[in-house]
Structures are given as C-alpha cells and as structure tokens.
Design an enzyme around this catalytic site. Structure first.
Site, short mmCIF file in Angstrom:
data_model
loop_
_atom_site.label_atom_id
_atom_site.label_comp_id
_atom_site.label_asym_id
_atom_site.label_seq_id
_atom_site.Cartn_x
_atom_site.Cartn_y
_atom_site.Cartn_z
CG HIS A 31 -4.33 8.44 4.88
ND1 HIS A 31 -4.15 9.21 3.76
CD2 HIS A 31 -4.58 7.20 4.43
CE1 HIS A 31 -4.27 8.46 2.67
NE2 HIS A 31 -4.55 7.23 3.06
CB SER A 87 -9.48 4.49 11.01
OG SER A 87 -8.88 3.26 10.67
CG ASP A 125 -2.07 0.94 1.11
OD1 ASP A 125 -2.64 1.04 0.02
OD2 ASP A 125 -2.42 1.57 2.12
CG HIS A 126 -0.65 5.04 0.73
ND1 HIS A 126 -0.96 6.16 -0.01
CD2 HIS A 126 -1.76 4.75 1.44
CE1 HIS A 126 -2.20 6.54 0.27
NE2 HIS A 126 -2.72 5.68 1.13
CG HIS A 159 -6.78 5.18 0.65
ND1 HIS A 159 -5.43 4.93 0.67
CD2 HIS A 159 -7.27 4.43 -0.37
CE1 HIS A 159 -5.11 4.09 -0.30
NE2 HIS A 159 -6.22 3.78 -0.94
N GLY A 160 -8.41 6.20 4.60
CA GLY A 160 -8.76 6.98 5.78
C GLY A 160 -10.09 6.56 6.39
CB THR A 208 -5.86 5.07 12.38
OG1 THR A 208 -4.95 5.67 11.45
CG2 THR A 208 -5.73 5.78 13.72
CG ASN A 222 -7.46 0.80 1.94
OD1 ASN A 222 -8.07 -0.11 1.41
ND2 ASN A 222 -6.40 1.36 1.39
#
Length: 285
Positions: free
Chosen positions: A183, A214, A84-85, A211-212, A236, A233
């Site tokens: 994120h 959480s 990832d990333h 993404h982000g 955190t 995804n």
C-alpha cells in the site's frame, strides 16, 4: 444508471480472465472523478471508502457514503459501493444501513486462527444482509503509516495451501493476497509474483484481489490480471495525480484563492488516471 452491487460486477470475472477496478474515495471530488473516468472508458468500477477515509472525516461514514451513492446513481456506467479495510466491528455493522453492497474485512494482522474466527463471523454477518465480503491473508503492508513489507520476508506472501484452507473455513467471497505489492507506494516499482498468483488462482475458488496496485507498473497489472487477479484496488495513484495537478495550478496562479479552480484541476487529473487504469485490461463492460 442505478447503483449496482459489487457482487454483480464480480460475477463471472474470475472465469473470464478479466478484472474489476476499484478506486479509493476520500472526498466528493474523488467520487466524481471515478465516475467521469469510468464514463470516459465506458466501463464499470467500484467506489471504495476505506476505514482511513472515514477516520479523516471525523469517524462519520454517512456523509461520504451518501455523496458517493449520489454520484453513482447519477453516473452513465454501473458503479458499486465498497467499504474497504475495515478492522472495527462497529464500522462493519454500519455498512448495511449506509447502502454498501460489499466490505473488505481486514483481520490479517491477527494470528491465523484469530483471523479465521473474526473473518468467518464477518462473513456470517454479511450473508444475513446480502453483503459480499472480501478478506486478506498475508501481509501487504504500508497501511496507517507502516513501512512497506518486504515481499521476500518469510510469511509475508500468501501461501496457496493456507489460502485454500482459509477460504473454506471462512466462506469469504474474495481473497486479497500478498503477492509482492504494498500500500501507499508513490513509485511504480513493485514486482509481482505472477507464478504465485497462478498458484493461488488454482488453489481457491473465489476471486483474487490485488491491493497496493498503484505501485505496480502497467505491464505488471496486465500480467497480474492474466495470471488470475480479478479485482484491482487503486488509491495512491489518484491522490498523486490530484496533488500534482493542484501544485501545478497554484504554482502557475499564486494569487488564486477560489478552491473550485484548483480542485477542478485535481479532479480532472484523477479522472484521467481512472480512465487510464480502466483501459489497461479487457475489463467487463
């Protein structure tokens, strides 16, 4: 259960209104927790190792990749391995020898034209090796200590027309879109633009990735999947659960010195978190 390919888990998900959940792996305990949570929920999942996690392990991808692969192969549910990333070409090229079936190549910080060029090259490299490639358009923010990007900042969110051009020009297999999340959020207060997600879903023919996640409340995640998000995804939230459990364990046992006792508590808390997220939506079995 053999290690499966990310593309296999994602096949047909976009059209089904379901989502595949992917969880960040930083340590062996993370991988074991994802497997345990997925088994408890009776659902598949993706183990993802980020460039930041590789940096944490001294820049060495192989040991953590080998551990995650071994955990996946021993699991009772299908698990895939995703890198990832990735912003560094040398790390991208290390994915195939280490058994990754998918990569998120992130050139989103570059100007649009440079992003297209770099991503198209990553996709060509992946096609030659059977690797599923995800990329990002827009600015989710919050990585590498960056402050979260204000979702209302001009240019921060992904434009559907630009997304359509980007997907056509690069040939990516999935697109991570900026729709209001960030994120590294420790509080679940993000408000997603579900209308934008619907427009993006109608504009591009590939799965959309959030993404982000959480930082998004449960109801927001359900709404995002219903609107067209196909891959969610989570990172955190696992770390927060682990850290809280370890703090509690050590606070109640100040004389404890055996790491197995508090790591077990952290691992179980992460497994419970994985199970919770996997039960949120009608994901594939």
């Amino acid at each position: 259960m053999p290690l499966v390919r990310t593309g296999e888990l994602m096949a047909g998900v976009r059209e089904s209104g379901r989502a595949v959940f992917a969880f960040n792996v930083v340590t062996l305990e993370h991988a074991e927790a994802v497997a345990a949570g997925a088994e408890a929920a009776h659902r598949p999942a993706v183990l993802q190792i980020s460039q930041n996690a590789v940096r944490f392990h001294g820049g060495r991808l192989a040991p953590l990749a080998a551990a995650a692969t071994a955990v996946a192969r021993a699991a009772a549910v299908p698990l895939a391995l995703h890198l990832d990333h990735v912003t560094r070409t040398e790390l991208l090229h290390a994915a195939h020898p280490q058994g990754f079936s998918s990569v998120m190549f992130d050139a989103s910080a570059l100007p649009y034209g440079d992003n297209v060029k770099a991503t198209a090259e990553a996709v060509r490299w992946g096609r030659q090796r059977g690797i599923w490639v995800e990329s990002e358009l827009g600015r989710v923010g919050g990585k590498d200590g960056e402050p979260p990007v204000d979702a209302h900042t001009p240019g921060a969110r992904t434009d559907p027309a630009e997304a359509a051009r980007f997907v056509e020009a690069t040939g990516v297999d999935a697109l991570a879109a900026a729709v209001g999340s960030s994120h590294a959020m420790s509080e679940r207060t993000a408000v997603l633009d579900t209308g934008l997600i619907r427009r993006l879903h109608g504009a591009v023919p590939v799965p959309l990735v959030l993404h982000g996640s959480s930082g998004v409340p449960d109801e927001g995640l359900r709404a995002a999947v219903a609107a067209g998000i196909s891959k969610v995804n989570i990172g955190t939230a696992l770390n927060a659960a682990c850290t809280a459990a370890v703090r509690t364990h050590l606070g109640e046992r100040p004389a404890a010195v055996d790491p197995r006792t508090y790591l077990a508590a952290g691992r179980q808390a992460m497994a419970d978190t994985v199970e919770h997220f996997l039960r949120l939506t009608a994901g594939p079995r």
